[in-house]
Design an enzyme around this catalytic site. Sequence first.
Site, mmCIF file in Angstrom:
data_model
loop_
_atom_site.group_PDB
_atom_site.id
_atom_site.type_symbol
_atom_site.label_atom_id
_atom_site.label_comp_id
_atom_site.label_asym_id
_atom_site.label_seq_id
_atom_site.Cartn_x
_atom_site.Cartn_y
_atom_site.Cartn_z
ATOM 1 N N ARG A 1 0.839 -1.205 0.000
ATOM 2 C CA ARG A 1 0.000 0.000 0.000
ATOM 3 C C ARG A 1 0.863 1.240 0.000
ATOM 4 N NH1 ARG A 1 -5.722 -1.052 1.857
ATOM 5 N NH2 ARG A 1 -5.922 1.176 1.731
ATOM 6 N N ARG B 1 1.105 0.158 5.217
ATOM 7 C CA ARG B 1 0.593 -0.377 6.492
ATOM 8 C C ARG B 1 0.699 -1.905 6.560
ATOM 9 N NH1 ARG B 1 -5.866 0.212 5.617
ATOM 10 N NH2 ARG B 1 -5.289 2.272 4.916
ATOM 11 N N THR C 1 -9.688 -2.747 1.338
ATOM 12 C CA THR C 1 -10.038 -2.346 -0.023
ATOM 13 C C THR C 1 -11.564 -2.376 -0.180
ATOM 14 O OG1 THR C 1 -8.007 -3.449 -0.646
ATOM 15 C CG2 THR C 1 -9.419 -2.720 -2.436
ATOM 16 N N HIS D 1 -11.817 -11.353 -1.181
ATOM 17 C CA HIS D 1 -12.146 -10.321 -0.194
ATOM 18 C C HIS D 1 -13.252 -10.748 0.751
ATOM 19 C CE1 HIS D 1 -12.606 -6.540 1.862
ATOM 20 N NE2 HIS D 1 -11.484 -6.156 1.300
HETATM 21 N N1 PXP Z 1 -8.023 -9.807 -3.165
HETATM 22 C C1 PXP Z 1 -7.725 -8.488 -3.185
HETATM 23 C C2 PXP Z 1 -7.573 -7.831 -4.505
HETATM 24 C C3 PXP Z 1 -7.540 -7.764 -1.989
HETATM 25 O O1 PXP Z 1 -7.247 -6.460 -2.037
HETATM 26 C C4 PXP Z 1 -7.629 -8.459 -0.771
HETATM 27 C C5 PXP Z 1 -7.363 -7.751 0.528
HETATM 28 O O2 PXP Z 1 -8.194 -6.711 0.711
HETATM 29 C C6 PXP Z 1 -7.939 -9.816 -0.791
HETATM 30 C C7 PXP Z 1 -8.132 -10.466 -1.999
HETATM 31 C C8 PXP Z 1 -8.039 -10.616 0.467
HETATM 32 O O3 PXP Z 1 -9.097 -10.187 1.242
HETATM 33 P P1 PXP Z 1 -9.226 -10.744 2.706
HETATM 34 O O4 PXP Z 1 -8.014 -10.285 3.460
HETATM 35 O O5 PXP Z 1 -10.486 -10.138 3.206
HETATM 36 O O6 PXP Z 1 -9.282 -12.243 2.623
#
Ligand code: PXP
Length: 252
Positions: free
Chosen positions: A53, A57, A109, A202
């Site tokens: 990022r 962070r 995100t 995500h």
């Molecule tokens: N894919 C993308 C593009 C992400 O930015 C993230 C993290 O925000 C993830 C997958 C994984 O998400 P999580 O940590 O909620 O499993």
Amino acid sequence: MALTNPDSPLRLGVNIDHVATLRNARGGADPDPVRAALLAQKAGADGITLHLREDRRHILDADLPAIMAAVNLPINLEIAATEEMQRIALVHRPHAVCLVPERREERTTEGGLDVVRDVARLTDFIAPLTETGARVSMFIAPDEAQVEASAKIGAQVIELHVGAYCEYSAEGNEEARDTELRRLFASAALAQELGLEVHAGHGLNFANVGPIAAIPEVVELNIGHFLIGEAVFVGLEAAIREMRRQMSLARM
Ligand code: PXP
């Protein structure tokens, strides 16, 4: 390096950002994200995902080459579409680069990239990355216009943002969850028709991963926060192995 593990029709990319978040909370060396990446590899991850990022962070600049040197897995680097991040990706040449929207004040995100609104700039932005051989992915909401725009700019991959589906699932709002699932299925099908490889991620956890793992066009899930949290209770290897099991069950 081959992207596809022949034994694994649905790949798991383990996002180890939150090991770095924990390390950064104290500013020292522990817990070490390299150790987490090696453990993820041992537990059967098909790839390692990292989000560098703008505010650093999660992982720090030095983590990227350290992890790339340590593991024998494809690295998927998530970045915002900025010149600084493009430069870093061109220097280190990870296997895949996933463009994500980034706002400093967000906790994670929140939402997908608006490819539709940024077609000309993103076309220019990804061209040098693609030329160096990176698989370039757009992290987008399940919206057909965003899928079409991703194909138009020359991306090879889309990653569908499943955050809304996960939230509706957690709330027990079945109607909204099912509407979101239908959008995910339709977007995945359209993407494949347009020649795009389909990933998703995500907010995935043991309770909600099944229906996403069952979308036939999806070939990769990227999962981080839940796995790292679960690792506190059962260990990282056990958390990853259980996730793989749930993914395979859903796929059968
Ligand atoms: N894919 C993308 C593009 C992400 O930015 C993230 C993290 O925000 C993830 C997958 C994984 O998400 P999580 O940590 O909620 O499993």
